[in-house]
Scaffold this motif. Sequence first.
Motif, PDB file in Angstrom:
ATOM      1  N   UNK A   1      54.983 -41.713  36.193  1.00 18.00           N
ATOM      2  CA  UNK A   1      55.637 -41.699  37.503  1.00 18.00           C
ATOM      3  C   UNK A   1      55.060 -40.641  38.432  1.00 18.00           C
ATOM      4  N   UNK A   2      54.874 -39.426  37.929  1.00 19.62           N
ATOM      5  CA  UNK A   2      54.444 -38.317  38.799  1.00 19.62           C
ATOM      6  C   UNK A   2      53.039 -38.510  39.355  1.00 19.62           C
ATOM      7  N   UNK A   3      52.235 -39.362  38.736  1.00 20.39           N
ATOM      8  CA  UNK A   3      50.858 -39.525  39.175  1.00 20.39           C
ATOM      9  C   UNK A   3      50.698 -40.532  40.317  1.00 20.39           C
ATOM     10  N   UNK A   4      51.741 -41.309  40.589  1.00 17.02           N
ATOM     11  CA  UNK A   4      51.623 -42.363  41.600  1.00 17.02           C
ATOM     12  C   UNK A   4      52.811 -42.324  42.571  1.00 17.02           C
ATOM     13  N   UNK A   5      52.918 -41.239  43.359  1.00 21.99           N
ATOM     14  CA  UNK A   5      54.066 -41.121  44.278  1.00 21.99           C
ATOM     15  C   UNK A   5      54.101 -42.214  45.336  1.00 21.99           C
ATOM     16  N   UNK A   6      52.936 -42.712  45.741  1.00 20.15           N
ATOM     17  CA  UNK A   6      52.921 -43.764  46.759  1.00 20.15           C
ATOM     18  C   UNK A   6      53.511 -45.061  46.211  1.00 20.15           C
ATOM     19  N   UNK A   7      53.350 -45.314  44.913  1.00 26.11           N
ATOM     20  CA  UNK A   7      53.929 -46.523  44.322  1.00 26.11           C
ATOM     21  C   UNK A   7      55.426 -46.376  44.085  1.00 26.11           C
ATOM     22  N   UNK A   8      55.854 -45.219  43.609  1.00 27.28           N
ATOM     23  CA  UNK A   8      57.293 -45.036  43.391  1.00 27.28           C
ATOM     24  C   UNK A   8      58.044 -45.170  44.716  1.00 27.28           C
ATOM     25  N   UNK A   9      57.446 -44.672  45.773  1.00 28.55           N
ATOM     26  CA  UNK A   9      58.063 -44.840  47.094  1.00 28.55           C
ATOM     27  C   UNK A   9      58.128 -46.312  47.487  1.00 28.55           C
ATOM     28  N   UNK A  10      57.038 -47.052  47.219  1.00 28.45           N
ATOM     29  CA  UNK A  10      57.002 -48.476  47.572  1.00 28.45           C
ATOM     30  C   UNK A  10      58.022 -49.273  46.767  1.00 28.45           C
ATOM     31  N   UNK A  11      58.171 -48.971  45.486  1.00 30.58           N
ATOM     32  CA  UNK A  11      59.160 -49.680  44.669  1.00 30.58           C
ATOM     33  C   UNK A  11      60.566 -49.455  45.216  1.00 30.58           C
ATOM     34  N   UNK A  12      60.885 -48.210  45.585  1.00 24.94           N
ATOM     35  CA  UNK A  12      62.222 -47.917  46.110  1.00 24.94           C
ATOM     36  C   UNK A  12      62.475 -48.653  47.418  1.00 24.94           C
ATOM     37  N   UNK A  13      61.471 -48.708  48.283  1.00 27.06           N
ATOM     38  CA  UNK A  13      61.637 -49.315  49.606  1.00 27.06           C
ATOM     39  C   UNK A  13      61.649 -50.829  49.572  1.00 27.06           C
ATOM     40  N   UNK A  14      60.824 -51.415  48.700  1.00 23.26           N
ATOM     41  CA  UNK A  14      60.536 -52.833  48.809  1.00 23.26           C
ATOM     42  C   UNK A  14      61.237 -53.725  47.793  1.00 23.26           C
ATOM     43  N   UNK A  15      61.512 -53.227  46.610  1.00 25.77           N
ATOM     44  CA  UNK A  15      62.173 -54.085  45.625  1.00 25.77           C
ATOM     45  C   UNK A  15      63.615 -54.345  46.050  1.00 25.77           C
ATOM     46  N   UNK A  16      64.063 -55.603  46.010  1.00 24.80           N
ATOM     47  CA  UNK A  16      65.400 -55.933  46.521  1.00 24.80           C
ATOM     48  C   UNK A  16      66.545 -55.531  45.607  1.00 24.80           C
ATOM     49  N   UNK A  17      66.269 -55.239  44.330  1.00 24.82           N
ATOM     50  CA  UNK A  17      67.348 -54.874  43.417  1.00 24.82           C
ATOM     51  C   UNK A  17      66.806 -54.448  42.076  1.00 24.82           C
ATOM     52  N   UNK A  18      67.700 -54.062  41.169  1.00 17.71           N
ATOM     53  CA  UNK A  18      67.270 -53.590  39.850  1.00 17.71           C
ATOM     54  C   UNK A  18      66.431 -54.630  39.103  1.00 17.71           C
ATOM     55  N   UNK A  19      65.377 -54.144  38.444  1.00 21.69           N
ATOM     56  CA  UNK A  19      64.514 -55.037  37.672  1.00 21.69           C
ATOM     57  C   UNK A  19      63.598 -54.201  36.784  1.00 21.69           C
ATOM     58  N   UNK A  20      63.005 -54.871  35.807  1.00 27.66           N
ATOM     59  CA  UNK A  20      61.956 -54.267  34.976  1.00 27.66           C
ATOM     60  C   UNK A  20      60.755 -55.197  35.047  1.00 27.66           C
ATOM     61  N   UNK A  21      59.622 -54.638  35.451  1.00 21.40           N
ATOM     62  CA  UNK A  21      58.414 -55.415  35.695  1.00 21.40           C
ATOM     63  C   UNK A  21      57.307 -55.013  34.732  1.00 21.40           C
ATOM     64  N   UNK A  22      56.472 -55.966  34.402  1.00 18.34           N
ATOM     65  CA  UNK A  22      55.259 -55.711  33.625  1.00 18.34           C
ATOM     66  C   UNK A  22      54.079 -56.045  34.531  1.00 18.34           C
ATOM     67  N   UNK A  23      53.111 -55.134  34.583  1.00 18.69           N
ATOM     68  CA  UNK A  23      51.974 -55.385  35.454  1.00 18.69           C
ATOM     69  C   UNK A  23      50.889 -54.349  35.268  1.00 18.69           C
TER      70      UNK A  23
END
Length: 350
Positions: A61-83
């Motif tokens: 998590x700490x290595x990708x702050x731009x992604x953690x921000x994007x997940x918080x802003x863009x994901x519509x609700x709770x989920x667990x993703x594989x990618x």
Amino acid sequence: MELSPASPVSPQLAKAIGAVPEPDSVDGGLSYEPKWDGFRAIIYFDGENVEIGSRGSKMLTRYFPELTDAFRRLLPGPCVLDGEIVVPQGAEGSQKLDWEALSQRIHPAASRVNLLAETTPAMFVAFDLLSQADEVLLDAPFSRRRSMLDDLFGALPHPLHVTTTTTDVDLARRWLVEFEGAGLDGVVAKPLNAAYAPGKRLMLKIKHHRTADAVVVGYRVHKSGNGVGSLLLGLYTDDGVLLNVGGASAFSNARRLELIDELAPLVKRDTDGEIVSAETDRSRFSGSKDVSYVPLEPTRVLEVQYDQMEGMRFRHTVQFERWRPDREATSCTFDQLDRPIAYDLDDVLV
């Protein structure tokens, strides 16, 4: 079953095969998708907090702050993703994946992490949905999980993406050739009727050449007396035994010296600070050859290219491809290898 950073799920894995399989080779058919060349990631989002788990369940998590921000802003609700987390580089219209830039994102200094998040921003490519809201989807067939993933990601903007898929085997074979130019790593085939199998090699991967992830267990000093001559490699058996499987060499003079410094923190030493004595097993080819080497703590992983196995070893010296800072040493096992099916010599000679 709860899926959370406190109770992490092991990613479903893939076994290497030599060619893109026919869809009717598996009951229910296959779905094909590109094999992305990045860091495997499980995303845990509870509606407020985000954690990014690695393939070995370490938190990235700490290595990708731009992604953690994007997940918080863009994901519509709770989920667990594989990618997969990847870093694209190049001008618009000619971008490709940049593994070196991605590798540099794993850095201990927060200031460096923040700088790289701006200069080499990552993106996330989703290819499976493991839970949504309160529903755990591990037992659902991939066809249903994929349909729900498409609905979830339908309108999400960059840097969140969902991978393309097809059930057309001819198109998948074209992808194997064409997508390499964009830095992708091959094609993955997934059984449409299969549940998600954490830690199991249920998927099939077709790469452009044979590669394996191995543990660096030591090195031999170059015959000149300066620098690393070869890296000694190991793989784990099913019962956790680390076996020597061969070596990687052919480094430039400058790189040999750099490797001495890079590997110095891993050198095994006794209580007096002296390097522990170690030798590889002698064979009928060893003769009077010096088989001593400098042993290392088995924690660093690299990817190598190889042609074939002979018994439990690489038949020839392998080619160093890259370091794999995202891989756990204990995940480097023999079951990742593409082994030929046994064949009777008499049948060849008929």
